[in-house]
Write a protein that holds these residues in place. Structure first.
Motif, PDB file in Angstrom:
ATOM      1  N   MET A  31      39.380  32.374  28.631  1.00 45.79           N
ATOM      2  CA  MET A  31      40.235  33.416  28.080  1.00 45.79           C
ATOM      3  C   MET A  31      40.701  34.400  29.146  1.00 45.79           C
ATOM      4  O   MET A  31      41.487  35.295  28.862  1.00 45.79           O
ATOM      5  N   SER A  32      40.178  34.271  30.341  1.00 45.51           N
ATOM      6  CA  SER A  32      40.506  35.243  31.379  1.00 45.51           C
ATOM      7  C   SER A  32      40.668  34.536  32.712  1.00 45.51           C
ATOM      8  O   SER A  32      40.020  33.520  32.982  1.00 45.51           O
ATOM      9  N   ASN A  33      41.546  35.099  33.555  1.00 50.12           N
ATOM     10  CA  ASN A  33      41.737  34.578  34.894  1.00 50.12           C
ATOM     11  C   ASN A  33      40.513  34.932  35.734  1.00 50.12           C
ATOM     12  O   ASN A  33      40.239  36.108  36.000  1.00 50.12           O
ATOM     13  N   GLN A  34      39.768  33.929  36.149  1.00 49.40           N
ATOM     14  CA  GLN A  34      38.525  34.165  36.883  1.00 49.40           C
ATOM     15  C   GLN A  34      38.769  34.548  38.338  1.00 49.40           C
ATOM     16  O   GLN A  34      37.842  34.976  39.013  1.00 49.40           O
ATOM     17  N   TYR A  35      39.985  34.379  38.809  1.00 55.51           N
ATOM     18  CA  TYR A  35      40.268  34.633  40.220  1.00 55.51           C
ATOM     19  C   TYR A  35      41.148  35.866  40.389  1.00 55.51           C
ATOM     20  O   TYR A  35      42.061  35.894  41.199  1.00 55.51           O
ATOM     21  N   ALA A  36      40.860  36.883  39.601  1.00 58.10           N
ATOM     22  CA  ALA A  36      41.570  38.167  39.684  1.00 58.10           C
ATOM     23  C   ALA A  36      40.553  39.271  39.945  1.00 58.10           C
ATOM     24  O   ALA A  36      40.400  40.204  39.171  1.00 58.10           O
ATOM     25  N   ALA A  37      39.844  39.133  41.049  1.00 59.30           N
ATOM     26  CA  ALA A  37      38.792  40.102  41.381  1.00 59.30           C
ATOM     27  C   ALA A  37      39.296  41.261  42.230  1.00 59.30           C
ATOM     28  O   ALA A  37      38.628  42.295  42.328  1.00 59.30           O
ATOM     29  N   MET A  38      40.425  41.094  42.865  1.00 60.84           N
ATOM     30  CA  MET A  38      40.973  42.131  43.757  1.00 60.84           C
ATOM     31  C   MET A  38      42.333  42.589  43.241  1.00 60.84           C
ATOM     32  O   MET A  38      43.248  41.774  43.109  1.00 60.84           O
ATOM     33  N   PRO A  39      42.484  43.873  42.920  1.00 62.13           N
ATOM     34  CA  PRO A  39      41.502  44.949  42.988  1.00 62.13           C
ATOM     35  C   PRO A  39      40.628  45.006  41.741  1.00 62.13           C
ATOM     36  O   PRO A  39      40.949  44.379  40.731  1.00 62.13           O
ATOM     37  N   SER A  40      39.556  45.766  41.807  1.00 62.25           N
ATOM     38  CA  SER A  40      38.654  45.916  40.667  1.00 62.25           C
ATOM     39  C   SER A  40      39.154  47.028  39.751  1.00 62.25           C
ATOM     40  O   SER A  40      39.129  48.197  40.109  1.00 62.25           O
ATOM     41  N   MET A  41      39.597  46.639  38.553  1.00 62.10           N
ATOM     42  CA  MET A  41      40.002  47.653  37.596  1.00 62.10           C
ATOM     43  C   MET A  41      38.803  48.283  36.896  1.00 62.10           C
ATOM     44  O   MET A  41      38.936  49.331  36.260  1.00 62.10           O
ATOM     45  N   HIS A  42      37.634  47.641  36.998  1.00 62.97           N
ATOM     46  CA  HIS A  42      36.431  48.335  36.526  1.00 62.97           C
ATOM     47  C   HIS A  42      36.236  49.623  37.324  1.00 62.97           C
ATOM     48  O   HIS A  42      35.846  50.657  36.763  1.00 62.97           O
ATOM     49  N   ILE A  43      36.535  49.570  38.611  1.00 62.70           N
ATOM     50  CA  ILE A  43      36.436  50.776  39.436  1.00 62.70           C
ATOM     51  C   ILE A  43      37.643  51.678  39.208  1.00 62.70           C
ATOM     52  O   ILE A  43      37.509  52.898  39.067  1.00 62.70           O
ATOM     53  N   GLY A  44      38.840  51.098  39.169  1.00 65.03           N
ATOM     54  CA  GLY A  44      40.034  51.917  38.959  1.00 65.03           C
ATOM     55  C   GLY A  44      39.962  52.718  37.677  1.00 65.03           C
ATOM     56  O   GLY A  44      40.209  53.936  37.665  1.00 65.03           O
ATOM     57  N   VAL A  56      26.923  48.238  39.023  1.00 67.74           N
ATOM     58  CA  VAL A  56      26.933  47.147  38.044  1.00 67.74           C
ATOM     59  C   VAL A  56      27.813  45.993  38.505  1.00 67.74           C
ATOM     60  O   VAL A  56      27.413  44.816  38.413  1.00 67.74           O
ATOM     61  N   ILE A  57      29.018  46.270  38.996  1.00 70.91           N
ATOM     62  CA  ILE A  57      29.920  45.179  39.368  1.00 70.91           C
ATOM     63  C   ILE A  57      29.390  44.396  40.561  1.00 70.91           C
ATOM     64  O   ILE A  57      29.678  43.200  40.714  1.00 70.91           O
ATOM     65  N   VAL A  58      28.599  45.068  41.403  1.00 68.74           N
ATOM     66  CA  VAL A  58      28.004  44.373  42.551  1.00 68.74           C
ATOM     67  C   VAL A  58      26.759  43.606  42.118  1.00 68.74           C
ATOM     68  O   VAL A  58      26.561  42.445  42.499  1.00 68.74           O
ATOM     69  N   ALA A  59      25.911  44.232  41.309  1.00 72.31           N
ATOM     70  CA  ALA A  59      24.662  43.595  40.898  1.00 72.31           C
ATOM     71  C   ALA A  59      24.907  42.347  40.058  1.00 72.31           C
ATOM     72  O   ALA A  59      24.132  41.384  40.123  1.00 72.31           O
TER      73      ALA A  59
END
Length: 328
Positions: free
Chosen positions: A186-199, A231-234
């Protein structure tokens, strides 16, 4: 034309307020750049359509697996060169504490949306004058992130080959990411950059810190993006540099809002002033239309009120009444 004045018997002039005309040059663009009270139905529709569009575009970006893995290897080597490649150690350390990593899996999956929407609702209710500008920061940040997903496909650490990263969602069988397990399609797995969890988390944290009144709430605002980074790193969903990309997108969003509204969101008025009528009414003029004295009477000295009986002067003639004069 100047103000209308009333000349009294003593020769003094009192200004009579005149209707204030609309400010010249207030065109459609300037009206768009003026903060206005948000409308609930429009905001709900806008957010729903925007998120649907964001998800559609993000997932429509070609999942270029080979390129995404090459970019991940290059980024991982760069972090080693910079001496900041500690994500794998953090991933293994936190994964050894089951209750902690499971909690982080659910944190990653839920708070990203819950906190962001909660901050938007809080702004709508308590800071309507700043709502539109702060929302523009979020939208501009997310929009430029979509460009990053398209131009730089990047695999998250958990999908890298020849490394020891652990996909914590898969190992502990928790629903913690739409990019893992049964939801990965259901989601693009290769969209890690940039991190919108951080944004998004830094956007939420800065907004809370800038506008909240209670000190402990402001502290929570700063702790939220800090915890999100851990969290995103761990959970092996992002590299450190993905977070840097998210911050760069957020800086772009604040720049857009600053240029559009002429100030950063927190510097705008908290409340939206009511739109002035085409011709504003002075209190005196309003009383005149309600059956009181006419506007010109406001400038007449109270000693010579028209309602008082006229007293003759020494030569037997009635006293002269004040006459309004208009100065161009």
């Amino acid at each position: 034309m100047g103000d209308t004045t009333v000349t009294t018997l003593e020769g003094r002039e009192a200004a009579v307020p005149q209707p204030v005309a609309d400010e010249p040059g207030r065109g459609p663009l300037r009206r768009l750049r003026t903060p206005r009270r948000p409308r609930l139905w429009f905001e709900i529709l806008l957010i729903a359509v925007s998120y649907w569009t964001y998800s559609l575009i993000r997932n429509a970006v070609p999942e270029q697996r080979s390129e995404a893995l090459r970019n991940a290897d290059w980024l991982w080597q760069l972090e080693h060169h910079l001496g900041i490649a500690v994500e794998e150690s953090i991933n293994h350390t936190v994964n050894s504490v089951t209750w902690l990593i499971v909690g982080m899996n659910y944190y990653y999956a839920t708070l990203h949306f819950i906190v962001t929407l909660g901050v938007l609702v809080w702004l709508y209710r308590s800071h309507p004058g700043r709502y539109a500008a702060t929302r523009l920061v979020l939208f501009a940040t997310t929009g430029v992130a979509l460009i990053g997903y398209y131009l730089y496909p990047l695999a998250p650490p958990r999908l890298m080959t020849n490394t020891g990263f652990i996909d914590t969602v898969m190992v502990h069988d928790t629903w913690g990411s739409m990019a893992s397990g049964d939801l990965k399609n259901m989601s693009n797995q290769y969209a890690a950059m940039p991190s919108m969890h951080i944004g998004w988390s830094v956007w939420s944290g800065l907004t809370i810190f800038a506008l909240a009144r209670l000190p402990w709430v402001r502290i929570l605002g700063l702790l939220y993006p800090t915890t999100t980074l851990i969290v995103i790193v761990a959970t092996a969903n992002h590299f450190w540099l993905d977070a840097v990309g998210g911050l760069m997108c957020l800086a772009f969003g604040y720049t857009v809002a600053r240029l559009w509204y002429g100030a950063l969101p927190h510097a705008l008025p908290r409340r939206v002033m009511a739109s002035p009528r085409t011709h504003s009414q002075s209190p005196t003029a309003a009383r005149g239309r309600a059956g009181g004295c006419p506007p010109a009477a406001a400038g007449v000295n109270a000693e010579h009120s028209p309602d008082e009986p006229s007293r003759p002067t020494e030569d037997g003639h009635p006293p002269a009444r004040p006459r309004p004069t208009t100065h161009a």
